[in-house]
Design an enzyme around this catalytic site. Structure first.
Site, PDB file in Angstrom:
ATOM      1  N   ILE A   1      21.786  21.209 -24.720  1.00  0.00           N
ATOM      2  CA  ILE A   1      21.097  20.282 -23.829  1.00  0.00           C
ATOM      3  C   ILE A   1      22.168  19.733 -22.894  1.00  0.00           C
ATOM      4  O   ILE A   1      23.125  19.096 -23.330  1.00  0.00           O
ATOM      5  CB  ILE A   1      20.427  19.136 -24.602  1.00  0.00           C
ATOM      6  CG1 ILE A   1      19.505  19.677 -25.695  1.00  0.00           C
ATOM      7  CG2 ILE A   1      19.625  18.251 -23.642  1.00  0.00           C
ATOM      8  CD1 ILE A   1      18.876  18.590 -26.560  1.00  0.00           C
ATOM      9  N   SER A   2      22.016  19.988 -21.611  1.00  0.00           N
ATOM     10  CA  SER A   2      23.053  19.629 -20.644  1.00  0.00           C
ATOM     11  C   SER A   2      23.180  18.120 -20.506  1.00  0.00           C
ATOM     12  O   SER A   2      22.269  17.357 -20.824  1.00  0.00           O
ATOM     13  CB  SER A   2      22.729  20.241 -19.281  1.00  0.00           C
ATOM     14  OG  SER A   2      22.626  21.641 -19.373  1.00  0.00           O
ATOM     15  N   CYS A   3      24.330  17.684 -20.013  1.00  0.00           N
ATOM     16  CA  CYS A   3      24.557  16.256 -19.830  1.00  0.00           C
ATOM     17  C   CYS A   3      23.580  15.700 -18.811  1.00  0.00           C
ATOM     18  O   CYS A   3      23.251  16.347 -17.807  1.00  0.00           O
ATOM     19  CB  CYS A   3      26.006  15.977 -19.435  1.00  0.00           C
ATOM     20  SG  CYS A   3      26.491  16.507 -17.800  1.00  0.00           S
TER      21      CYS A   3
END
Length: 362
Positions: free
Chosen positions: A76-78
């Site tokens: 899950i990307s920042c």
């Protein structure tokens, strides 16, 4: 995000969507944490506090959600870069959107807050199934298709917007072909930035500039690089020289230029200090180098066939010779079968091409 003023002012819907759809709604029951030499699972049922900290690591933290053969393959990307990319996509309420790389489904859910016409493609069947379950549980309607985002362009007609959640070195031409003239494509490029492209009125090209620093996992068709620790192993290496400073090397514009000119060399730094005291370089195959400025005398070592410090120094000099453009000065111009990296305002200017691989004599 509030304290650092990171929400995009031109796209207030992004903040509202993130508030409505927190990451933990989509995270799996076990996520992964890097422990210095390996990834270890953090299970929600065994340690809910550690799991929550891993899922909500702050504006610039990512959450690894899948590890394969010891390497991360999904995350899950920042939230900071997710917000930036959604802002750069300029999604309208009636737009048809194609997302490439569903992952756990969080980004697709955010898009569905803006428009009801979202299609997402995920190459990993297990991830696709997880995303479908979490999207349904969150009450968001997204068509999730299991397939290869490079080759399979689902549905009929053209999309108004295309967004990728994995990094590519070459933007696939099918992405352009399935975007309407005047449409927009946002994708991580070169593993250190994201680019926003606009498709020309005749559909024969797409052009755009870098939007922000970004590090994403690569397209799975690209070979996954081995981490530094595995490349170096127990090799102590040979002494070499680094004539620049780590402070200058750590600059975002320098690092981006190096990724353009020596794209297979990865550079990582020590953390926890205001300035890095050490750096590690690898080509992900067999060559590596270290730079250590922590002691009374700076030291550098290298191993493998390639002189990676020599290569980045050569690339650094080339960047300076060409006027030291910043990351935001770089852009891409695409036509069928060709990708042109340029800097400045003219997409047809002298291209930036990777330098030849230099090998050290034994």
């Amino acid at each position: 995000m509030d304290d650092q003023a990171l929400w995009p002012t031109d796209s207030p819907w992004v903040r509202a969507a993130v508030n409505s759809l927190p990451r933990d709604l989509f995270a799996p029951e076990a996520v992964w944490s890097w422990e210095g030499d390996r990834y270890e699972a953090v299970d929600r049922s065994h340690d809910p506090d550690a799991w929550a900290a891993a899922v909500h690591p702050g504006p610039y933290g990512t959450t690894v959600t899948q590890v394969t053969d010891g390497l991360p393959t999904s995350s899950i990307s920042c939230v900071a870069i997710v917000a930036t990319m959604l802002d750069a996509l300029m999604v309208g309420e009636g737009h048809r959107v194609l997302e490439l790389g569903t992952g756990v489904g969080w980004n697709a859910a955010l898009l569905a807050e803006r428009t009801p016409q979202v299609t997402s493609v995920e190459i990993d069947a297990e991830l696709a199934a997880h995303a479908r379950r979490r999207l349904e549980a969150a009450g968001r309607r997204v068509e999730v298709i299991t397939g290869d985002g490079r080759a399979e362009m689902p549905g009929q007609g053209l999309y108004d917007r295309v967004i990728a959640t994995y990094a590519v070195q070459q933007v696939p031409w099918p992405w352009v072909r399935r975007t309407r003239p005047g449409g927009r494509i946002v994708a991580p490029w070169g593993h250190l930035g994201c680019v926003a492209l606009t498709v020309a009125s005749d559909g024969a090209s797409a052009t755009g500039w870098m939007q922000a620093p970004a590090q994403f996992m690569p397209d799975r068709q690209e070979r996954v690089a081995r981490p530094f620790e595995r490349v170096r192993g127990s090799d102590s290496g040979a002494a070499t020289k680094f004539t620049r400073s780590l402070r200058d090397l750590h600059h975002a514009d320098v690092l981006f230029a190096l990724r353009v000119l020596v794209p297979d060399v990865r550079v990582s730094f020590s953390t926890g200090d205001s300035e890095p005291s050490a750096a590690w370089l690898t080509d992900g195959r067999e060559s590596w180098a270290t730079i250590d400025e922590a002691g009374p005398r700076p030291a550098a070592h290298r191993g493998g066939k390639r002189d990676l410090i020599g290569e980045i120094t050569q690339a650094w000099q080339e960047w300076e010779r060409r006027g030291a453009p910043g990351m935001y000065d770089f852009g891409l111009h695409l036509t069928a079968g060709h990708q042109h990296v340029f800097s400045g305002d003219d997409p047809h200017s002298r291209p930036w091409r990777p330098l030849g691989v230099a090998t050290a004599s034994s």
